[in-house]
Design a protein around this motif. Structure first.
Motif, PDB file in Angstrom:
ATOM      1  N   VAL A  35      15.407  16.880  15.244  1.00  0.00           N
ATOM      2  CA  VAL A  35      16.857  16.948  15.566  1.00  0.00           C
ATOM      3  C   VAL A  35      16.896  17.985  16.740  1.00  0.00           C
ATOM      4  O   VAL A  35      15.955  18.711  17.229  1.00  0.00           O
ATOM      5  N   ALA A  36      17.836  17.946  17.621  1.00  0.00           N
ATOM      6  CA  ALA A  36      18.231  18.832  18.763  1.00  0.00           C
ATOM      7  C   ALA A  36      19.325  19.038  18.893  1.00  0.00           C
ATOM      8  O   ALA A  36      20.501  18.392  18.856  1.00  0.00           O
ATOM      9  N   TRP A  37      19.961  20.607  18.992  1.00  0.00           N
ATOM     10  CA  TRP A  37      21.282  20.836  19.009  1.00  0.00           C
ATOM     11  C   TRP A  37      21.743  21.132  20.571  1.00  0.00           C
ATOM     12  O   TRP A  37      21.045  21.826  21.183  1.00  0.00           O
ATOM     13  N   ALA A  38      23.028  20.485  20.744  1.00  0.00           N
ATOM     14  CA  ALA A  38      23.497  20.713  22.221  1.00  0.00           C
ATOM     15  C   ALA A  38      24.755  21.533  22.000  1.00  0.00           C
ATOM     16  O   ALA A  38      25.702  21.139  21.884  1.00  0.00           O
ATOM     17  N   PRO A  39      24.614  22.729  22.058  1.00  0.00           N
ATOM     18  CA  PRO A  39      25.780  23.978  21.785  1.00  0.00           C
ATOM     19  C   PRO A  39      26.824  23.499  23.117  1.00  0.00           C
ATOM     20  O   PRO A  39      28.039  23.810  22.802  1.00  0.00           O
ATOM     21  N   GLU A  40      26.530  23.080  24.294  1.00  0.00           N
ATOM     22  CA  GLU A  40      27.646  22.813  25.197  1.00  0.00           C
ATOM     23  C   GLU A  40      28.758  21.756  24.851  1.00  0.00           C
ATOM     24  O   GLU A  40      29.917  22.071  25.105  1.00  0.00           O
ATOM     25  N   GLN A  41      28.201  20.663  24.088  1.00  0.00           N
ATOM     26  CA  GLN A  41      29.144  19.610  23.677  1.00  0.00           C
ATOM     27  C   GLN A  41      29.303  19.714  22.078  1.00  0.00           C
ATOM     28  O   GLN A  41      30.082  19.082  21.779  1.00  0.00           O
ATOM     29  N   SER A  42      28.419  20.649  21.462  1.00  0.00           N
ATOM     30  CA  SER A  42      28.845  20.839  19.907  1.00  0.00           C
ATOM     31  C   SER A  42      28.449  19.368  19.311  1.00  0.00           C
ATOM     32  O   SER A  42      28.963  18.748  18.604  1.00  0.00           O
ATOM     33  N   LEU A  43      26.894  18.733  19.908  1.00  0.00           N
ATOM     34  CA  LEU A  43      26.568  17.885  19.463  1.00  0.00           C
ATOM     35  C   LEU A  43      25.186  17.714  18.599  1.00  0.00           C
ATOM     36  O   LEU A  43      24.427  18.838  19.168  1.00  0.00           O
ATOM     37  N   LEU A  44      24.769  17.025  17.759  1.00  0.00           N
ATOM     38  CA  LEU A  44      23.678  17.141  17.449  1.00  0.00           C
ATOM     39  C   LEU A  44      22.810  15.874  17.588  1.00  0.00           C
ATOM     40  O   LEU A  44      23.450  14.807  17.183  1.00  0.00           O
ATOM     41  N   TYR A  45      21.890  15.849  18.249  1.00  0.00           N
ATOM     42  CA  TYR A  45      21.002  14.677  18.558  1.00  0.00           C
ATOM     43  C   TYR A  45      19.861  14.376  17.386  1.00  0.00           C
ATOM     44  O   TYR A  45      19.066  15.452  17.063  1.00  0.00           O
ATOM     45  N   VAL A  46      19.506  13.146  16.979  1.00  0.00           N
ATOM     46  CA  VAL A  46      18.613  12.844  15.929  1.00  0.00           C
ATOM     47  C   VAL A  46      17.428  11.909  16.478  1.00  0.00           C
ATOM     48  O   VAL A  46      18.063  10.753  17.030  1.00  0.00           O
ATOM     49  N   ILE A  48      23.668  10.416  17.540  1.00  0.00           N
ATOM     50  CA  ILE A  48      24.341  11.528  17.755  1.00  0.00           C
ATOM     51  C   ILE A  48      25.357  11.850  16.492  1.00  0.00           C
ATOM     52  O   ILE A  48      25.770  10.744  16.107  1.00  0.00           O
ATOM     53  N   ALA A  49      25.515  12.958  16.197  1.00  0.00           N
ATOM     54  CA  ALA A  49      26.434  13.310  14.976  1.00  0.00           C
ATOM     55  C   ALA A  49      27.447  14.105  15.859  1.00  0.00           C
ATOM     56  O   ALA A  49      27.300  15.189  16.417  1.00  0.00           O
ATOM     57  N   PHE A  50      28.776  13.562  15.705  1.00  0.00           N
ATOM     58  CA  PHE A  50      29.937  14.302  16.373  1.00  0.00           C
ATOM     59  C   PHE A  50      30.522  15.239  15.383  1.00  0.00           C
ATOM     60  O   PHE A  50      30.731  14.985  13.993  1.00  0.00           O
ATOM     61  N   LEU A  51      30.468  16.518  15.779  1.00  0.00           N
ATOM     62  CA  LEU A  51      30.959  17.658  14.725  1.00  0.00           C
ATOM     63  C   LEU A  51      32.376  18.270  15.368  1.00  0.00           C
ATOM     64  O   LEU A  51      32.125  18.977  16.222  1.00  0.00           O
ATOM     65  N   PRO A  61      23.094  28.729  16.103  1.00  0.00           N
ATOM     66  CA  PRO A  61      23.355  30.260  15.650  1.00  0.00           C
ATOM     67  C   PRO A  61      24.715  30.423  16.039  1.00  0.00           C
ATOM     68  O   PRO A  61      25.555  31.440  15.377  1.00  0.00           O
ATOM     69  N   GLU A  62      25.542  29.664  16.748  1.00  0.00           N
ATOM     70  CA  GLU A  62      26.813  29.915  17.385  1.00  0.00           C
ATOM     71  C   GLU A  62      27.943  29.410  16.134  1.00  0.00           C
ATOM     72  O   GLU A  62      27.657  28.653  15.596  1.00  0.00           O
ATOM     73  N   GLU A  63      28.935  30.618  16.115  1.00  0.00           N
ATOM     74  CA  GLU A  63      30.142  30.030  15.248  1.00  0.00           C
ATOM     75  C   GLU A  63      30.803  29.059  15.781  1.00  0.00           C
ATOM     76  O   GLU A  63      30.769  28.807  17.048  1.00  0.00           O
ATOM     77  N   PRO A  64      31.645  28.159  15.356  1.00  0.00           N
ATOM     78  CA  PRO A  64      31.489  28.151  13.859  1.00  0.00           C
ATOM     79  C   PRO A  64      30.343  27.396  13.050  1.00  0.00           C
ATOM     80  O   PRO A  64      30.473  27.215  11.703  1.00  0.00           O
ATOM     81  N   TRP A  65      29.469  27.139  13.643  1.00  0.00           N
ATOM     82  CA  TRP A  65      28.131  26.394  12.820  1.00  0.00           C
ATOM     83  C   TRP A  65      27.469  27.366  12.176  1.00  0.00           C
ATOM     84  O   TRP A  65      27.129  27.002  11.067  1.00  0.00           O
ATOM     85  N   SER A  66      26.595  28.304  12.923  1.00  0.00           N
ATOM     86  CA  SER A  66      25.855  29.246  12.346  1.00  0.00           C
ATOM     87  C   SER A  66      25.015  28.502  11.280  1.00  0.00           C
ATOM     88  O   SER A  66      25.178  28.979   9.871  1.00  0.00           O
TER      89      SER A  66
END
Length: 734
Positions: free
Chosen positions: A473-484, A494-497, A412-417
């Motif tokens: 999928v798992a979202w890591a807001p601290e690192q702005s990383l998505l694990y798959v 891992i998806a680097f955003l 939910p955090e910006e800028p991802w939302s």
């Protein structure tokens, strides 16, 4: 007269029957039509099929089967399936119903012809796991190169083909949703050939896989979720049809449901599930995607109850929704996650509705979908996805297409939302914008929305990256990383955003995907290094400890594994059943209980009347001296015991124990009293004793101490039935 033995020859003949059946008004008229069809087909055609190839691997049998030998004289139903396919899963209850109604001696044999879509599904061990997971009890052949599929010109999963006793084609049904016609065709084929004297009663040698599965704490765990505030995890123990709630150290706190499947609300002791998958936990509430019951359930740990929030208990076909939850049919919900939509925080439960290839919303409080109308609490409605099985991205959520969405993670955090979606059958990760519902590609797949075969094992950017049937999928807001969880590649990705890219203007080419852990081969090696660790179809992942840990539901290994992202090591998450809270599990040997110190406070509670078989809940509110708190490093705990020879029968002679981790709410300990009472040997009432050991420290200084107390509850037990549960509430201040 011999004809070409393929479905292309059968379809024109059967289509005339199908049209007539659509117009038939009564069951008798339908039966007459099918009977005459069989008679004419037998007189004019002999659509024999080729036999299974030799050298194929068979499961649930003592050896290979042949259409011309072991299956001769039988009505044979061939189920062409691939085990990832949700539509194939949907017809399994129909096959189970047929098997219960007609035995092999009656003349019916069902054979699953596994014809893989993904390379991973060609592997025999993986098919074996699927047979166990879905409780398939009929013979299954691994036709890994789809030879019979091609010879019969099968075109999609699932396809059912009914054969006569000579191996001759009778009927075919394509897709799901044909239960009534399947039952009709099978019943009439057995009756017709039985009257002709062509059915044989011989058995087919079986050797069921389910009889070889060793016992384990977990069985095919589908998903795992964590509540960082309470440091508790919820695990979907899918194969055992139950939900486990455990502490961060692996202590089992609650076990709800199982070991058999069922569909029942009620107390934590009596509730049941059917192959639950997705879980979300917040505080004392666990939300469950009860997949094969087609329900969304709510577990209230504080109240000790399970209720149904959405679904009617049968597979639905509605692709719009909008009704109140308990009146809204839904189809195979696979994952859930909490989110916010036009209202208070966490007012909506997002649902990956695998059965209709959509994303749905269940409003827990009043709210509003992006660009949608207001929705009252309890409303269950489609949010995104047309219902067509596609890999279609679109700015309008209802025009987008998903293909068996199976995993969700909210960012939910910006800028991802956005909501990240593991879209398993398109082998993609998609984004669903929380502001306007636009659906976009993140990684995987290809640009053709109808191509669901763009899979592989390739690290890279956007569409150049390739996955194989990702389920989590798992979202890591601290690192702005998505694990798959790249399930069929047996990897965690891992998806680097990059932070300078806004999710609203995503360019897929800027999205880099790379491997975190796993070798690409199925296995159970812990490494412990990431690059040496192995998984086997991991189905779910979640972040823990502020983004430092990644929990993985390693489904086919029947384990939860923990990835320490700092040390880059993998370890097994141990789940202990020695100590439990609220839903006790009795171990084979007595649990070890600390000795109660002489200084412990001892109280006897007033006599309470209960009934045999009733659930007794002791609700204890504990309070510490002002300015003190529980010591995290010390094991505060409780024990429920029935001391003395005249009382031990109440708990089968075994004390029950558990951790005390939170004093902000009452400690609730429940036990079910035996159905059969023991005769009194004395004038004393049977009694249970609840003891607590609490370690706490003064916040202002370094002084720490341990205090203990015990509370004895005398019981008057009658054999007459009573309410389902009796709660005794009391308090104690240290």
């Amino acid at each position: 007269m011999a004809s070409q033995s393929s479905l292309s020859t059968l379809f024109p003949i059967q289509s005339q029957l199908d049209y007539a059946l659509d117009d038939a008004a009564t069951q008798q008229e339908k039966e007459n039509l099918v009977y005459e069809y069989l008679k004419k087909l037998d007189e004019s055609e002999d659509l024999k099929i080729p036999d299974f190839q030799t050298g194929l691997d068979w499961l649930n049998t003592e050896g290979p089967l042949s259409v011309n030998k072991e299956l001769a004289g039988k009505v044979v139903l061939l189920d062409f399936f691939t085990y990832c396919c949700i539509n194939c899963m949907h017809i399994l209850p129909d096959l189970h119903q047929l098997e219960k109604k007609h035995s092999v001696k009656d003349g019916l044999v069902i054979v699953g012809v596994h014809s893989a879509k993904f390379p991973n599904e060609k592997v025999l061990d993986n098919i074996r796991s699927a047979v166990l997971r879905y409780d398939i009890c009929h013979p299954v052949v691994n036709d890994s190169e789809a030879c019979l599929w091609h010879e019969l010109e099968v075109s999609c999963w699932p396809t059912l083909v009914l054969l006569g006793p000579r191996g001759n084609l009778l009927f075919s049904l394509v897709g799901e949703g044909h239960r009534d016609r399947l039952m009709l065709f099978t019943e009439l084929a057995l009756r017709y050939y039985g009257e002709q004297g062509l059915l044989q009663t011989h058995t087919v040698g079986t050797k069921l896989l389910k009889n070889t599965l060793p016992p384990s704490i977990l069985a095919f765990p589908g998903k795992v979720a964590v509540d960082n505030s309470s440091k508790r995890l919820a695990v979907a123990d899918t194969g055992h049809h139950r939900i486990l709630v455990v502490s961060s150290t692996g202590q089992l706190l609650h076990a709800i449901g199982g070991p058999e499947n069922g569909r029942k609300d009620g107390s934590l002791f009596e509730a049941s599930f059917n192959s639950p998958q997705g879980v979300a936990i917040k505080g004392d509430t666990v939300y469950v995607a009860d997949t094969e019951n087609h329900l969304i359930r709510k577990i209230d740990l504080l109240e000790g109850t399970v209720t149904t929030l959405a679904g009617v208990g049968a597979q639905g076909t509605d692709k719009e929704g909008g009704a109140m939850g308990p009146q809204q049919p839904i189809s195979s919900p696979w994952d859930v996650t909490l989110g916010t939509a036009g209202g208070v925080e966490d007012n909506v439960l997002w649902i990956a509705m695998a059965g209709t290839h959509q994303i749905w919303a269940l409003f827990l409080d009043d709210g509003k979908l992006p660009k949608g109308s207001e929705s009252k609490a309890g409303t269950c409605v489609r949010w995104a996805g047309s219902g067509s099985e596609e890999n279609r991205n679109n700015a309008y959520p209802h025009k987008a297409g998903f293909a068996q969405p199976s995993g969700l993670a909210a960012a939910p955090e910006e800028p991802w939302s956005c909501l990240y979606v593991a879209d398993s059958e398109s082998s993609t990760i998609r984004t669903l914008a929380l502001k306007d519902g636009a659906v976009k590609l993140l990684i995987g797949g290809e640009r053709d929305p109808l191509n669901l075969f763009a899979f592989g094992d390739v690290d890279g950017k956007g569409v150049d990256a390739k996955l194989q049937h990702p389920l989590g999928v798992a979202w890591a807001p601290e690192q702005s990383l998505l694990y798959v969880a790249d399930s069929y590649n047996h990897k965690v990705m891992i998806a680097f955003l990059p932070n300078h890219i806004c999710i609203k203007v995503v360019d897929p080419k800027t999205k880099l995907c790379s491997t975190v852990a796993g070798t690409g081969e199925a296995g159970d090696n812990l490494g412990p290094e990431f690059c040496k660790s192995c998984f086997n179809e991991p189905g779910g992942i979640c972040m823990g400890d502020g983004g430092k840990l990644l929990y993985v539901a390693d489904t086919n290994n029947h384990q939860i594994k923990v990835l320490d992202l700092a040390s880059k090591t993998v370890s097994l998450f141990p789940i202990s059943t020695d100590c439990t809270d609220a839903v006790p599990t009795k171990s084979a040997s007595p649990a070890k209980v600390p000795t109660l110190p002489k200084s412990a406070a001892r109280k006897e509670l007033p006599l309470v009347a209960v009934s045999a078989g009733q659930t007794l809940t002791m609700s204890l509110t504990l309070s510490l001296p002002q300015g003190s708190k529980l010591t995290d490093e010390a094991p505060s705990c409780w024990a429920l015991s029935a001391e003395g020879e005249t009382n031990e029968w109440l708990l089968d002679g075994q004390p029950l124990t558990g951790d005390i981790v939170d004093l902000s709410k009452p400690l609730r300990i429940s036990t079910k009293l035996p159905l059969i009472t023991k005769p009194k040997d004395s004038n004393d009432s049977p009694r249970l004793t609840l003891s607590v050991w609490v370690y706490y420290c003064l916040e202002a200084g370094k002084a720490c101490m341990m205090k203990a107390a015990s509370f004895t509850q005398p019981l008057h037990i009658s054999v007459s039935p009573g309410d389902e549960e009796v709660t005794v509430a009391f308090a104690h201040a240290f």
